[in-house]
Each structure stands twice: as structure tokens, then as C-alpha cells.
Design a protein around this motif. Structure first.
Motif, PDB file in Angstrom:
ATOM      1  N   VAL A   1       0.774  -1.992   0.245  1.00 35.02           N
ATOM      2  CA  VAL A   1       0.428  -0.001  -0.019  1.00 35.02           C
ATOM      3  C   VAL A   1       1.055   1.592   0.170  1.00 35.02           C
ATOM      4  O   VAL A   1       1.870   1.233   0.517  1.00 35.02           O
ATOM      5  N   LYS A   2       0.306   2.088  -0.762  1.00 36.02           N
ATOM      6  CA  LYS A   2       0.429   3.929  -0.716  1.00 36.02           C
ATOM      7  C   LYS A   2       0.231   4.778   0.419  1.00 36.02           C
ATOM      8  O   LYS A   2      -0.650   4.624   0.652  1.00 36.02           O
ATOM      9  N   ALA A   3       0.983   5.185   0.980  1.00 31.97           N
ATOM     10  CA  ALA A   3       0.699   6.948   1.287  1.00 31.97           C
ATOM     11  C   ALA A   3       1.395   8.005   1.946  1.00 31.97           C
ATOM     12  O   ALA A   3       3.032   7.551   1.228  1.00 31.97           O
ATOM     13  N   TYR A   4       0.696   8.884   1.370  1.00 29.56           N
ATOM     14  CA  TYR A   4       1.474  10.176   2.335  1.00 29.56           C
ATOM     15  C   TYR A   4       1.235  10.509   3.640  1.00 29.56           C
ATOM     16  O   TYR A   4       0.323   9.872   3.982  1.00 29.56           O
ATOM     17  N   LEU A   5       2.669  11.765   3.966  1.00 31.00           N
ATOM     18  CA  LEU A   5       2.169  12.245   5.828  1.00 31.00           C
ATOM     19  C   LEU A   5       1.189  13.189   5.332  1.00 31.00           C
ATOM     20  O   LEU A   5       1.751  14.219   5.106  1.00 31.00           O
ATOM     21  N   TYR A   6       0.590  12.949   6.608  1.00 38.70           N
ATOM     22  CA  TYR A   6       0.137  14.331   7.083  1.00 38.70           C
ATOM     23  C   TYR A   6      -0.071  14.915   7.610  1.00 38.70           C
ATOM     24  O   TYR A   6       0.441  14.362   9.083  1.00 38.70           O
ATOM     25  N   PRO A   7      -0.222  16.283   8.531  1.00 40.21           N
ATOM     26  CA  PRO A   7      -0.694  16.918  10.215  1.00 40.21           C
ATOM     27  C   PRO A   7      -1.348  15.859  10.941  1.00 40.21           C
ATOM     28  O   PRO A   7      -2.168  15.459  10.470  1.00 40.21           O
ATOM     29  N   ASN A   8      -0.414  16.020  12.038  1.00 43.37           N
ATOM     30  CA  ASN A   8      -1.023  14.976  13.045  1.00 43.37           C
ATOM     31  C   ASN A   8      -1.683  15.603  13.893  1.00 43.37           C
ATOM     32  O   ASN A   8      -1.776  16.382  14.617  1.00 43.37           O
ATOM     33  N   MET A   9      -3.506  15.722  13.724  1.00 43.66           N
ATOM     34  CA  MET A   9      -4.340  16.983  14.418  1.00 43.66           C
ATOM     35  C   MET A   9      -4.538  16.575  15.886  1.00 43.66           C
ATOM     36  O   MET A   9      -4.848  16.668  16.892  1.00 43.66           O
ATOM     37  N   LEU A  10      -4.435  15.003  16.142  1.00 45.33           N
ATOM     38  CA  LEU A  10      -4.149  14.662  17.601  1.00 45.33           C
ATOM     39  C   LEU A  10      -3.048  14.745  18.413  1.00 45.33           C
ATOM     40  O   LEU A  10      -3.810  14.214  19.948  1.00 45.33           O
ATOM     41  N   THR A  11      -2.374  15.017  18.558  1.00 47.67           N
ATOM     42  CA  THR A  11      -0.525  15.710  18.871  1.00 47.67           C
ATOM     43  C   THR A  11      -0.141  16.947  18.973  1.00 47.67           C
ATOM     44  O   THR A  11      -1.072  17.728  18.159  1.00 47.67           O
ATOM     45  N   ALA A  12       0.390  17.522  20.347  1.00 47.40           N
ATOM     46  CA  ALA A  12       0.249  18.772  20.357  1.00 47.40           C
ATOM     47  C   ALA A  12       1.836  19.354  19.989  1.00 47.40           C
ATOM     48  O   ALA A  12       1.560  20.323  19.064  1.00 47.40           O
TER      49      ALA A  12
ATOM     50  N   ASP B   1       4.415   1.686   1.848  1.00 44.43           N
ATOM     51  CA  ASP B   1       5.141   2.841   0.244  1.00 44.43           C
ATOM     52  C   ASP B   1       5.026   4.124   1.349  1.00 44.43           C
ATOM     53  O   ASP B   1       4.407   4.839   0.527  1.00 44.43           O
ATOM     54  N   LEU B   2       5.856   5.161   1.902  1.00 43.74           N
ATOM     55  CA  LEU B   2       5.595   6.315   2.264  1.00 43.74           C
ATOM     56  C   LEU B   2       5.863   7.260   1.178  1.00 43.74           C
ATOM     57  O   LEU B   2       6.979   6.756   1.049  1.00 43.74           O
ATOM     58  N   LEU B   3       5.200   7.955   0.785  1.00 40.52           N
ATOM     59  CA  LEU B   3       6.157   8.972  -0.031  1.00 40.52           C
ATOM     60  C   LEU B   3       6.203  10.181   0.069  1.00 40.52           C
ATOM     61  O   LEU B   3       6.466  10.833  -0.641  1.00 40.52           O
ATOM     62  N   GLY B   4       6.311  10.565   1.519  1.00 38.96           N
ATOM     63  CA  GLY B   4       6.579  11.766   1.736  1.00 38.96           C
ATOM     64  C   GLY B   4       5.960  12.597   2.228  1.00 38.96           C
ATOM     65  O   GLY B   4       4.454  11.950   2.214  1.00 38.96           O
ATOM     66  N   VAL B   5       5.434  13.891   2.960  1.00 38.67           N
ATOM     67  CA  VAL B   5       4.736  14.896   3.264  1.00 38.67           C
ATOM     68  C   VAL B   5       4.078  15.109   1.402  1.00 38.67           C
ATOM     69  O   VAL B   5       3.928  15.598   1.246  1.00 38.67           O
ATOM     70  N   ALA B   6       2.510  15.001   1.801  1.00 40.63           N
ATOM     71  CA  ALA B   6       1.649  15.088   0.863  1.00 40.63           C
ATOM     72  C   ALA B   6       2.008  16.440   0.613  1.00 40.63           C
ATOM     73  O   ALA B   6       2.165  17.923   1.312  1.00 40.63           O
ATOM     74  N   GLU B   7       1.339  17.035  -1.259  1.00 44.42           N
ATOM     75  CA  GLU B   7       1.871  18.518  -1.411  1.00 44.42           C
ATOM     76  C   GLU B   7       1.259  19.135   0.163  1.00 44.42           C
ATOM     77  O   GLU B   7       0.289  19.611  -0.069  1.00 44.42           O
ATOM     78  N   THR B   8       1.428  20.670   0.381  1.00 42.93           N
ATOM     79  CA  THR B   8       1.122  22.065   1.394  1.00 42.93           C
ATOM     80  C   THR B   8      -0.326  21.981   0.403  1.00 42.93           C
ATOM     81  O   THR B   8       0.135  22.265  -0.723  1.00 42.93           O
ATOM     82  N   GLY B   9      -0.917  21.784   1.068  1.00 45.91           N
ATOM     83  CA  GLY B   9      -2.549  22.696   0.798  1.00 45.91           C
ATOM     84  C   GLY B   9      -3.601  22.422   2.186  1.00 45.91           C
ATOM     85  O   GLY B   9      -3.471  21.335   2.830  1.00 45.91           O
ATOM     86  N   PRO B  10      -5.014  22.837   1.568  1.00 39.31           N
ATOM     87  CA  PRO B  10      -5.811  21.842   3.397  1.00 39.31           C
ATOM     88  C   PRO B  10      -5.657  20.320   3.445  1.00 39.31           C
ATOM     89  O   PRO B  10      -5.780  20.147   2.285  1.00 39.31           O
ATOM     90  N   PHE B  11      -6.205  20.140   4.398  1.00 39.98           N
ATOM     91  CA  PHE B  11      -6.209  19.300   5.096  1.00 39.98           C
ATOM     92  C   PHE B  11      -6.844  18.549   6.206  1.00 39.98           C
ATOM     93  O   PHE B  11      -6.902  20.110   6.946  1.00 39.98           O
ATOM     94  N   ILE B  12      -8.130  17.878   5.775  1.00 36.21           N
ATOM     95  CA  ILE B  12      -9.153  17.613   6.404  1.00 36.21           C
ATOM     96  C   ILE B  12      -8.570  16.285   7.436  1.00 36.21           C
ATOM     97  O   ILE B  12      -8.752  15.358   6.856  1.00 36.21           O
ATOM     98  N   GLY B  13      -8.765  16.027   8.985  1.00 36.98           N
ATOM     99  CA  GLY B  13      -8.482  15.612   9.630  1.00 36.98           C
ATOM    100  C   GLY B  13      -8.648  14.281  10.379  1.00 36.98           C
ATOM    101  O   GLY B  13      -8.697  13.162  10.298  1.00 36.98           O
ATOM    102  N   GLN B  14     -10.002  15.234  10.768  1.00 31.71           N
ATOM    103  CA  GLN B  14     -11.334  14.044  11.116  1.00 31.71           C
ATOM    104  C   GLN B  14     -12.215  15.825  11.435  1.00 31.71           C
ATOM    105  O   GLN B  14     -12.748  17.081  11.162  1.00 31.71           O
ATOM    106  N   VAL B  15     -13.841  15.290  11.345  1.00 28.45           N
ATOM    107  CA  VAL B  15     -14.532  15.762  11.955  1.00 28.45           C
ATOM    108  C   VAL B  15     -15.416  15.270  13.063  1.00 28.45           C
ATOM    109  O   VAL B  15     -15.522  14.102  13.301  1.00 28.45           O
ATOM    110  N   PHE B  16     -16.415  16.467  13.715  1.00 32.27           N
ATOM    111  CA  PHE B  16     -17.253  15.993  14.898  1.00 32.27           C
ATOM    112  C   PHE B  16     -18.389  16.617  15.066  1.00 32.27           C
ATOM    113  O   PHE B  16     -18.421  17.069  15.375  1.00 32.27           O
TER     114      PHE B  16
END
Length: 247
Positions: free
Chosen positions: A11-22, A129-144
């Protein structure tokens, strides 16, 4: 000599900012879906790979019969254990007294699925396969969803939704800017009125969910927010990688 292990799946994945840590240096991985496969697609793949000992059409017909009966039994309160996944019914919402009865306006019945032992046994065979940090732009981490107190799960039209992420502030004057709910059944987009947005920050949006029919949806943010200074010349968008359901 130790035998080299060979992965069977990837599987392939990009890295995004973690909304759950400080820490601003923390990231979470988000997998990239190669494509969405239907029952027919899976059956055709099984026959093409070999070993299915049947036709794709026959396999699809039997699979549909299986899922119909499974859904029927789930709706009657049975739990399902296929080995591949476990399924059961779930009731959401707050009961304010021991004598309060079920109320569709306050409570919801849903189905929950969890991975089974067979799927868990396949995890060691998956290479990531980590493809690095995703292209800078808006990112939705979660909804409540405030009404049901659920995360990345339920939508309650007419009630508050909190959306957390990065660079999601609604900025710009292009015609496609805004917050949208996309119906998976037909692709129709329903926009959130800007008048219903109470909080519009780079890391958080709080707004009233518009009127939506029962069904499954994706939530999308489209913005020209640049992180500071002048807005971007073109819009950028982010779609939460979770399906949200209106009961």
C-alpha cells in the motif's frame, strides 16, 4: 542463513499533519486508494487471477445473495463473524432516564464492522511505501458530530459539525469556494451556507450541517487560503477520507 522475507501486498501513503498531538512535527499516514472496487470488480479479479473455479457472474450472484442475507440478519440484531470481518448493530445517542424509550429524533441505529482474524493475519504481509509529506494545501483531519458525539462517522442535519485540519480556513472569492457534502449515491454537492459557519479558522471550522437526505456522504473543503498574505490565485481542496452517514 536467514531467509529474506518477501511481502505479498503493498500500500502507498502520504504523511499529513497529526491533528491529535500537540507537536507540530508529528505526522500521520493516509493511504492512497488505487481505486474503489465493486462486488463485480472483485469477482472479475478473482477469476482473472485463477483459482476461483467459477465464472465472475456466478460468483457475483452468490456474493449478492450472501450480503442480502447478512444484512437481513444484522437488521434483526444478530452478530456476524465471517472470519474476515465482524459486524453488529449499534445504538447511538443519550438516554436521559432508565424509562426513556428509543426516539428516532435523538437516537440512531447503525451497523459497525471490525476486522476479523483472517484479515489480521494478512497484515504482516503488507509493505507500506511512504511517499513523503503530502503537497502543502488544505487537509481535513477529522470531523466531530456534536449531536451524536461521534467522530468521522455520523452527520446530523440541522446540528453542529466541528471540522479539524490544517489550512482549511474558507478564503477567496472564486465560485467553487466553500464547504460541501458530496452524496456518494449520485455525486450531488450540497453547500454549507457561509451564514451557518460560526468558526472559520485555519485549523478548525464549526458550522451547521445543511439539510441532507439519508445516505452516505463525503465532506469537502475548497479554499484559496494560502497560510498568510494574499489568497492563492486558484482554489485547493481536501476531502476527508472517511464516509459520513445521515441516518
Amino acid at each position: 542463513m536467514k531467509k529474506e522475507f518477501k511481502f505479498r501486498h503493498r500500500v502507498k501513503a502520504y504523511l499529513y499533519p497529526n491533528m491529535l498531538t500537540a507537536s507540530p512535527n508529528d505526522f500521520s499516514a493516509r493511504t492512497i486508494s488505487e481505486r474503489s472496487m465493486s462486488i463485480a470488480d472483485i469477482c472479475e479479479s478473482a477469476v482473472a487471477r485463477g483459482g476461483a473455479h467459477t465464472t465472475a457472474a456466478a460468483m457475483e450472484a452468490n456474493a449478492i445473495l450472501f450480503f442480502k442475507e447478512m444484512a437481513y440478519r444484522l437488521a434483526d440484531g444478530f452478530s456476524i463473524n465471517t472470519g474476515y470481518f465482524l459486524a453488529s448493530t449499534n445504538i447511538k445517542g443519550v438516554f436521559e432516564s432508565p424509562t426513556e424509550t428509543f426516539n428516532k429524533e435523538k437516537h440512531n441505529v447503525s451497523f459497525q464492522f471490525r476486522q476479523g482474524e483472517i484479515m489480521r493475519s494478512m497484515i504482516p504481509d503488507i509493505e507500506v511505501d511512504l511517499l513523503g509529506v503530502a503537497e502543502t494545501g488544505p487537509f481535513i483531519g477529522q470531523v466531530f458530530d456534536v449531536k451524536t458525539a461521534t467522530t468521522n462517522d455520523t452527520l446530523s442535519p440541522g446540528h453542529i459539525l466541528k471540522l479539524a485540519g490544517s489550512k482549511i480556513k474558507i478564503t477567496g472569492n472564486l465560485s467553487d469556494i466553500g464547504i460541501f457534502f458530496i452524496a456518494l449515491a449520485d455525486g450531488i454537492k450540497t453547500a454549507v451556507s457561509i451564514k451557518e459557519v460560526a468558526t472559520n479558522n485555519p485549523s478548525e471550522l464549526i458550522f451547521i450541517i445543511p439539510a441532507l437526505n439519508a445516505g452516505d456522504y463525503e465532506v469537502e473543503v475548497v479554499t484559496q487560503y494560502s497560510g498568510g498574505g494574499a489568497p492563492l490565485k486558484s482554489s485547493r481542496s481536501s476531502i476527508l477520507n472517511k464516509v459520513l452517514t445521515v441516518m
